[in-house]
Motif scaffolding. Structure first.
Motif, PDB file in Angstrom:
ATOM      1  N   LYS A   1       0.857  -1.192   0.000  1.00 19.33           N
ATOM      2  CA  LYS A   1       0.000   0.000   0.000  1.00 19.33           C
ATOM      3  C   LYS A   1       0.887   1.233   0.000  1.00 19.33           C
ATOM      4  CE  LYS A   1      -0.290   0.211   5.041  1.00 19.33           C
ATOM      5  NZ  LYS A   1      -1.143  -0.021   6.230  1.00 19.33           N
ATOM      6  N   PHE A   2       0.295   2.355  -0.364  1.00 18.76           N
ATOM      7  CA  PHE A   2       0.970   3.648  -0.235  1.00 18.76           C
ATOM      8  C   PHE A   2      -0.068   4.678   0.166  1.00 18.76           C
ATOM      9  CE2 PHE A   2       2.452   7.774  -1.792  1.00 18.76           C
ATOM     10  CZ  PHE A   2       3.658   7.857  -1.116  1.00 18.76           C
ATOM     11  N   LEU A   3       0.087   5.211   1.376  1.00 23.79           N
ATOM     12  CA  LEU A   3      -0.800   6.247   1.897  1.00 23.79           C
ATOM     13  C   LEU A   3       0.037   7.512   2.056  1.00 23.79           C
ATOM     14  CD1 LEU A   3      -2.614   4.078   4.600  1.00 23.79           C
ATOM     15  CD2 LEU A   3      -3.431   4.658   2.304  1.00 23.79           C
ATOM     16  N   PRO A   4      -0.288   8.569   1.327  1.00 25.39           N
ATOM     17  CA  PRO A   4       0.591   9.734   1.254  1.00 25.39           C
ATOM     18  C   PRO A   4       0.582  10.606   2.519  1.00 25.39           C
ATOM     19  CG  PRO A   4      -1.440  10.184   0.083  1.00 25.39           C
ATOM     20  CD  PRO A   4      -1.504   8.738   0.505  1.00 25.39           C
ATOM     21  N   ASN A   5       1.769  11.100   2.853  1.00 25.72           N
ATOM     22  CA  ASN A   5       1.927  12.103   3.900  1.00 25.72           C
ATOM     23  C   ASN A   5       1.432  11.612   5.265  1.00 25.72           C
ATOM     24  OD1 ASN A   5       2.978  13.921   1.895  1.00 25.72           O
ATOM     25  ND2 ASN A   5       0.875  14.221   1.197  1.00 25.72           N
ATOM     26  N   LYS A   6       1.144  12.521   6.167  1.00 25.28           N
ATOM     27  CA  LYS A   6       0.729  12.164   7.524  1.00 25.28           C
ATOM     28  C   LYS A   6      -0.788  12.016   7.596  1.00 25.28           C
ATOM     29  CE  LYS A   6       4.539  14.812   9.610  1.00 25.28           C
ATOM     30  NZ  LYS A   6       4.873  15.965  10.495  1.00 25.28           N
ATOM     31  N   PRO A   7      -1.270  11.215   8.562  1.00 25.19           N
ATOM     32  CA  PRO A   7      -2.725  11.105   8.721  1.00 25.19           C
ATOM     33  C   PRO A   7      -3.340  12.466   9.041  1.00 25.19           C
ATOM     34  CG  PRO A   7      -1.573   9.508  10.110  1.00 25.19           C
ATOM     35  CD  PRO A   7      -0.534  10.387   9.527  1.00 25.19           C
ATOM     36  N   VAL A   8      -4.519  12.708   8.497  1.00 26.72           N
ATOM     37  CA  VAL A   8      -5.239  13.971   8.705  1.00 26.72           C
ATOM     38  C   VAL A   8      -6.444  13.689   9.603  1.00 26.72           C
ATOM     39  CG1 VAL A   8      -6.541  15.818   7.584  1.00 26.72           C
ATOM     40  CG2 VAL A   8      -4.515  14.849   6.458  1.00 26.72           C
TER      41      VAL A   8
ATOM     42  N   GLU B   1       5.802  -0.018  -6.796  1.00 27.91           N
ATOM     43  CA  GLU B   1       7.222  -0.141  -6.444  1.00 27.91           C
ATOM     44  C   GLU B   1       7.406  -0.750  -5.066  1.00 27.91           C
ATOM     45  OE1 GLU B   1       9.420   3.222  -9.198  1.00 27.91           O
ATOM     46  OE2 GLU B   1       8.903   3.760  -7.129  1.00 27.91           O
ATOM     47  N   ASN B   2       6.439  -0.541  -4.165  1.00 22.61           N
ATOM     48  CA  ASN B   2       6.529  -1.138  -2.825  1.00 22.61           C
ATOM     49  C   ASN B   2       6.361  -2.655  -2.858  1.00 22.61           C
ATOM     50  OD1 ASN B   2       6.998   1.308  -1.585  1.00 22.61           O
ATOM     51  ND2 ASN B   2       4.894   1.611  -0.897  1.00 22.61           N
ATOM     52  N   LEU B   3       5.837  -3.197  -3.962  1.00 28.46           N
ATOM     53  CA  LEU B   3       5.754  -4.650  -4.134  1.00 28.46           C
ATOM     54  C   LEU B   3       7.107  -5.270  -4.444  1.00 28.46           C
ATOM     55  CD1 LEU B   3       2.671  -5.166  -6.502  1.00 28.46           C
ATOM     56  CD2 LEU B   3       2.793  -5.833  -4.099  1.00 28.46           C
ATOM     57  N   CYS B   4       7.994  -4.450  -4.967  1.00 29.06           N
ATOM     58  CA  CYS B   4       9.184  -4.978  -5.624  1.00 29.06           C
ATOM     59  C   CYS B   4      10.418  -4.972  -4.727  1.00 29.06           C
ATOM     60  CB  CYS B   4       9.471  -4.175  -6.894  1.00 29.06           C
ATOM     61  SG  CYS B   4       8.104  -4.252  -8.085  1.00 29.06           S
ATOM     62  N   ASP B   5      11.375  -5.842  -5.085  1.00 28.48           N
ATOM     63  CA  ASP B   5      12.683  -5.894  -4.444  1.00 28.48           C
ATOM     64  C   ASP B   5      13.664  -6.467  -5.461  1.00 28.48           C
ATOM     65  OD1 ASP B   5      12.203  -8.660  -4.499  1.00 28.48           O
ATOM     66  OD2 ASP B   5      11.673  -8.758  -2.384  1.00 28.48           O
ATOM     67  N   SER B   6      14.819  -6.917  -4.998  1.00 23.62           N
ATOM     68  CA  SER B   6      15.828  -7.430  -5.929  1.00 23.62           C
ATOM     69  C   SER B   6      15.411  -8.746  -6.586  1.00 23.62           C
ATOM     70  CB  SER B   6      17.165  -7.626  -5.204  1.00 23.62           C
ATOM     71  OG  SER B   6      17.012  -8.523  -4.110  1.00 23.62           O
ATOM     72  N   ASN B   7      14.470  -9.478  -5.947  1.00 21.94           N
ATOM     73  CA  ASN B   7      14.009 -10.752  -6.499  1.00 21.94           C
ATOM     74  C   ASN B   7      12.869 -10.601  -7.504  1.00 21.94           C
ATOM     75  OD1 ASN B   7      15.787 -12.419  -4.947  1.00 21.94           O
ATOM     76  ND2 ASN B   7      14.478 -12.046  -3.159  1.00 21.94           N
ATOM     77  N   PHE B   8      12.147  -9.502  -7.381  1.00 25.32           N
ATOM     78  CA  PHE B   8      11.081  -9.199  -8.341  1.00 25.32           C
ATOM     79  C   PHE B   8      11.070  -7.693  -8.538  1.00 25.32           C
ATOM     80  CE2 PHE B   8       6.846  -8.083  -9.785  1.00 25.32           C
ATOM     81  CZ  PHE B   8       6.597  -9.045 -10.759  1.00 25.32           C
ATOM     82  N   THR B   9      11.512  -7.247  -9.703  1.00 26.72           N
ATOM     83  CA  THR B   9      11.606  -5.821  -9.986  1.00 26.72           C
ATOM     84  C   THR B   9      10.456  -5.381 -10.885  1.00 26.72           C
ATOM     85  OG1 THR B   9      12.909  -5.979 -12.023  1.00 26.72           O
ATOM     86  CG2 THR B   9      14.124  -6.119  -9.936  1.00 26.72           C
TER      87      THR B   9
ATOM     88  N   ASN C   1       2.641 -13.509 -14.627  1.00 27.26           N
ATOM     89  CA  ASN C   1       2.408 -12.678 -13.446  1.00 27.26           C
ATOM     90  C   ASN C   1       1.637 -11.425 -13.850  1.00 27.26           C
ATOM     91  OD1 ASN C   1       4.178 -10.197 -13.798  1.00 27.26           O
ATOM     92  ND2 ASN C   1       5.776 -11.774 -13.953  1.00 27.26           N
ATOM     93  N   ALA C   2       1.005 -10.830 -12.872  1.00 25.76           N
ATOM     94  CA  ALA C   2       0.254  -9.589 -13.106  1.00 25.76           C
ATOM     95  C   ALA C   2       0.298  -8.746 -11.841  1.00 25.76           C
ATOM     96  CB  ALA C   2      -1.193  -9.889 -13.483  1.00 25.76           C
ATOM     97  N   VAL C   3       0.492  -7.453 -12.000  1.00 28.35           N
ATOM     98  CA  VAL C   3       0.368  -6.518 -10.890  1.00 28.35           C
ATOM     99  C   VAL C   3      -0.951  -5.784 -11.059  1.00 28.35           C
ATOM    100  CG1 VAL C   3       1.246  -4.376  -9.876  1.00 28.35           C
ATOM    101  CG2 VAL C   3       2.818  -6.259 -10.405  1.00 28.35           C
ATOM    102  N   CYS C   4      -1.775  -5.839 -10.019  1.00 28.71           N
ATOM    103  CA  CYS C   4      -3.096  -5.208 -10.044  1.00 28.71           C
ATOM    104  C   CYS C   4      -3.167  -4.189  -8.920  1.00 28.71           C
ATOM    105  CB  CYS C   4      -4.192  -6.254  -9.866  1.00 28.71           C
ATOM    106  SG  CYS C   4      -4.068  -7.638 -11.033  1.00 28.71           S
ATOM    107  N   ALA C   5      -3.839  -3.078  -9.180  1.00 32.22           N
ATOM    108  CA  ALA C   5      -3.869  -1.996  -8.196  1.00 32.22           C
ATOM    109  C   ALA C   5      -5.210  -1.286  -8.186  1.00 32.22           C
ATOM    110  CB  ALA C   5      -2.743  -0.995  -8.485  1.00 32.22           C
ATOM    111  N   GLY C   6      -5.488  -0.660  -7.039  1.00 36.00           N
ATOM    112  CA  GLY C   6      -6.613   0.254  -6.900  1.00 36.00           C
ATOM    113  C   GLY C   6      -6.088   1.522  -6.254  1.00 36.00           C
TER     114      GLY C   6
END
Length: 377
Positions: free
Chosen positions: A11-18, A73-81, A145-150
């Motif tokens: 997940k990616f939640l931007p900035n600080k909680p409001v 990008e948060n899904l990825c590392d050196s084993n899966f780019t 493989n497939a990367v899916c997002a919302g």
């Protein structure tokens, strides 16, 4: 047919909680006046914090495609780019532009090489439709493989400046102009963020989740539009699209703002949601006893008790101890909500092999519902 597994989730939640007291400062006061609807809506939805792609100085930090790119990008590392992705499928209700497609823009930010892309349109179900395209593509052997997002970046649709022209027009007609509730309502409901999963045909990773099935249902043949943007609703219930208005009228009626017919929402969202759940249960020969974790995407805690009551009324009661929600802390992230909810459940460490998870996602745009049934491997 191949099996399909969720092997990574992010997940990616931007900035600080409001928090609730900071919301109007971030989004701005319409006409310089505090919203009369804000406290009522917040009292009902019981959301305490949410995220906006807006910094301390009120500047935009990410557009929607950039939020999605961060989650991928948060899904990825050196084993899966990112260069290993064969299919990218991304859903949202708040694309940054009409064209190019949302996923095209995400791909552009990733700069990871040639691959297939898919951009389902819609509201909250668009994230699940993105997942289903990836699920079917792997199941049929089209890709490995497939990367899916919302994702959503609705803060930009809710800022006060979006409504300035309309308020000016209202001010010319009346002494105390008030923005219509169907527009003001959603300003206090929605949040920014993105979630993503990696689908593969082998159960890799620390907590792989097998996707047993996915189902979708629409009631647009029965019910008129409830949530809409880029259109105005006519007396007969039909929508008049932005393309049929003179450009000079767009700002005067906040045509591109998100709007919701709360009357239609209350009358239909739960009844049709449970009706469609029963159809999914019957088709796949399971029932509430075959669910260990129930993840319903609800827009407000106002609907929580009522959803439980409707499940019970229609004979598919799911006990409270099976429910998993995080709306209070992350807000309603639309198409991203189910991804962010599932990510938190997986990260909690609660899951054990054999647990069965039901994802239940409604969208009020014209009442669609999508389901996924997962098993922990």
């Amino acid at each position: 047919m191949k099996e399909v597994y969720i092997t990574r989730i992010s997940k990616f939640l931007p900035n600080k909680p409001v928090d609730n007291d900071q919301m109007e400062e971030k989004l701005g006061k319409i006409g310089g006046k505090t919203s009369k609807a804000r406290r009522i809506v917040l009292r009902n939805n019981k959301i305490k914090t949410r995220y906006y792609a807006i910094d301390e100085n009120g500047q935009v930090t990410h557009n929607n495609a950039q939020l999605t790119k961060e989650a991928v990008e948060n899904l990825c590392d050196s084993n899966f780019t990112t260069k290993d992705i064969q299919l990218l499928s991304c859903g949202t209700s708040s694309p940054d532009q009409i064209l190019p497609s949302h996923t095209s823009m995400v791909h552009g930010f990733l700069k990871n090489g040639n691959m297939e892309i898919n951009s389902p349109s819609g509201a909250c179900c668009s994230g699940m439709n993105a997942l289903k395209f990836g699920f079917l593509s792997i199941k049929t052997g089209q890709v490995e493989n497939a990367v899916c997002a919302g994702s959503e970046r609705t803060s930009s649709w809710m800022r006060a400046d979006v409504f300035e022209d309309e308020v000016e027009q209202l001010s010319a007609l009346e002494d105390s102009p008030i923005l219509a509730f169907n527009k003001d309502f959603l300003r206090w409901m929605l949040s920014d963020g993105a979630g993503a999963v990696l689908l593969e045909s082998e159960p890799k990773g620390s907590t792989p989740l097998k996707v047993e099935w996915m189902e979708g249902y629409s009631y647009a043949h029965e019910i008129e539009a409830c949530m809409y943007a880029g259109a105005d609703k006519l007396e007969d219930g039909n929508l008049k699209p932005w393309s049929e208005f003179p450009a000079k009228e767009w700002g005067k009626i906040s045509l591109f703002a998100m709007k919701q017919d709360t009357r239609l929402l209350g009358e239909n969202i739960l009844v049709k949601g449970v009706d469609s759940l029963k159809l999914a249960f019957e088709k796949n020969n399971i029932g509430p006893e075959d669910v260990d974790y129930y993840l319903p995407h609800i827009s407000s805690y106002y609907f929580k008790e009522n959803l439980y009551d409707e499940l019970k009324l229609q004979g598919v009661e799911i006990p409270w101890d099976k429910w998993f929600l995080n709306l209070e802390s992350v807000g309603n992230v639309g198409a991203a909500s189910i991804y962010v909810m599932l990510e938190e459940l997986v990260a909690s460490g609660k899951l054990k092999k054999g647990d069965r998870i039901l994802l239940h996602v409604p969208e009020s745009a014209r009442f669609s519902y999508t389901y996924a049934y997962l098993t922990v491997c």
